[in-house]
Enzyme design. Sequence first.
Site, mmCIF file in Angstrom:
data_model
loop_
_atom_site.group_PDB
_atom_site.id
_atom_site.type_symbol
_atom_site.label_atom_id
_atom_site.label_comp_id
_atom_site.label_asym_id
_atom_site.label_seq_id
_atom_site.Cartn_x
_atom_site.Cartn_y
_atom_site.Cartn_z
ATOM 1 C CE1 TYR A 136 -26.582 49.081 -23.885
ATOM 2 C CE2 TYR A 136 -28.028 50.893 -23.346
ATOM 3 C CZ TYR A 136 -27.883 49.868 -24.187
ATOM 4 O OH TYR A 136 -28.682 49.099 -24.621
ATOM 5 C CD GLU A 189 -27.143 47.717 -27.266
ATOM 6 O OE1 GLU A 189 -28.123 47.312 -26.201
ATOM 7 O OE2 GLU A 189 -26.174 46.929 -27.350
#
Lengths: 382, 290
Positions: free
Chosen positions: A99, A187
């Site tokens: 992530y 993101e």
Amino acid sequence: MLLMEYLARDLLAEKNIPIPRGRVVSPGETPDLSDVRFPAVVKAQVPTGGRGKAGGILPVMNAKEAKAVIQNILGMTIKGFPVERALVVEKINGKRELYLAILLDRGRKCPTVIFSASGGVEIEEIARTKPDSVIRAEIEPTVGVREYHTRYLLDRAGLEETCFFQFHEILENLYRVFWDRDCLLAEINPLMIDEEGNLIAVDAKINVDDSAMTIHHSDLLELRDSLERDERVLEARKNKFLFIPVAAEGRITIMSNGSGMLMASMDALQQRGLPARSVLDLGGGATADRIAKGIGILMEQPGVEGLFANIFGGITRCDEIAAGVKTAAESLRDGQFIVLRLEGTNKPQGREILQSVSRNNVVLVEKLSEAAGVFAERMGAV
Amino acid sequence: MSILVDENTRLIVQGITGREGQFHTEQMLAYGTNVVAGVTPGRGGQSVHGVPVYNTVREAAEQHHADATVLFVPAKYTFDGATEAIDAGLPLVITIAEHVPVLEMLQLYHLARSRGVRLIGPNSFGVISPGKSKAGFMAHHIFSPGNVAFLSRSATNCYETVLMCSQVGIGQSTAVGVGGDMIPGSTFADLLPLLQDDPQTEVIVLIGEIGGDEEERAADCIARYVTKPVVAMIAGRNAPPERTMGHAGAIVAADGTGSAANKEAALQAAGVHIAETTEHIVEILKKIKR
């Protein structure tokens, strides 16, 4: 504006971040899948999370299967959003899901990297249960991303340094996306390590600052309007207002000349058990004809009976507001009414204009609490 | 006393020849503000309501020994105008425009600090020290001189409260529009120590909003430094939740930072009186005054 995956991945590709090969398909289109590698995944493009659990992400083995699944997905509605595009991308077989995000940290006043070696859909749960596995690094805006950031992130995550240069390049490029495109969030989740050990951005979420978009990114601005499906939002935008739908139904709507007073007005009505269906922010300096249009947008919502117009004019002038209310009052449906609180610059001139409202559908109040009282009485709440 | 602006402030108006610039220069002059010069590139040599106009901030500042500027320029030109003012060495720069790009504000925030400049706004009504001076567009007739200071993220909620205060004889020392944007040039925590040290100010009112952590930081500052009574209201407890920040937003706000409840709890723990509405602020002020 929150960009859907198919747009977000374009911004990543602009800065040379590797993404899976794929194609966007719209309804009615005969998809050309000749450059898509199979097995692949068909993904519904909707401006909300949780689409996988809603059945909006499906694996396909070949082009024939893909075409059938695309038709199926393009007919779906996910959390109230009709699927208007499907993305077909090659399936990436990964060894590991990471992530990686860059977020504007309002408190620390800098961009902040958030990184975890345990990426994927459960990242929020992981952040809750194992907060140590989520690593944060602040970026000094005058310096930007340096190699020490990468060393720190990989070291803390316990990742072997084999992907160091690839990771560093992606971090640098993601920062370029963030900075050059005026993002509040960029993101990548998951950032996949594939079977050859290469990093690839499998899914992305990007939120661009609307103010910056207006000034610096006309390409995204056009996109924003072309994607908006709420006609009231578009109509309000044309008049430089901000229309925010709050609930799917309701009898009350609110208008004010600033977000602070708008929120205070919502709170005051909510205290009396009177929820708002929608709100409209006039911003500063609205003129009479624009104000009448704003009221029109609000009162045309089906089921809306009452408008609370709470105005405290600084740069907005009360006479303009009054003239706008007067015009709008002429065309209200029977049973609809406006509760108007008018204060600030040119208040006496404003009150004089209101004397000549011919229909009995505008109630003038002096205070917020008084306004809440009028609504409570008319709508039979506490 | 009072903070930031007073009768000695020598103010420049950037964008003085524009529609709002002209109108509010007249308003500020009528209120008694010492507007010494204006700036509009290409309009040097003209004058607006008797105020001389210059092409550059540096020239205006040098010619008139100015010590503050207010920017009546659109969001698009705020970054340029503010950097020019900071570069010219003005110690107080007040920006009022709505919709200034966030990353431009981020740069201005750090630039101002590195140069020792106090930056106020954007998305702010400016600063007023009632009876002395104002730099901004607030409707000044509602203000009255006194001992309660206001720091507000919202212009309209501040006007509302100030009007009710003035009606019951509660005057104000200084009101600062901290501004409603994500990155304000000066935060509550930056300004609170000035008010603690200001002899005229007896009570401080904070008008905050959901989002960000400026109220939480203010609570921390109050606990450590402020002994004067503080009253706070947080607008937006019933606003629709922000859903655009992705997982990262959820991770960062996992401790509840940003919600009205979290802010109120932090402020309450620091001994701050919590008001639920603007009317409630006035009731609390009356009790404190008694």
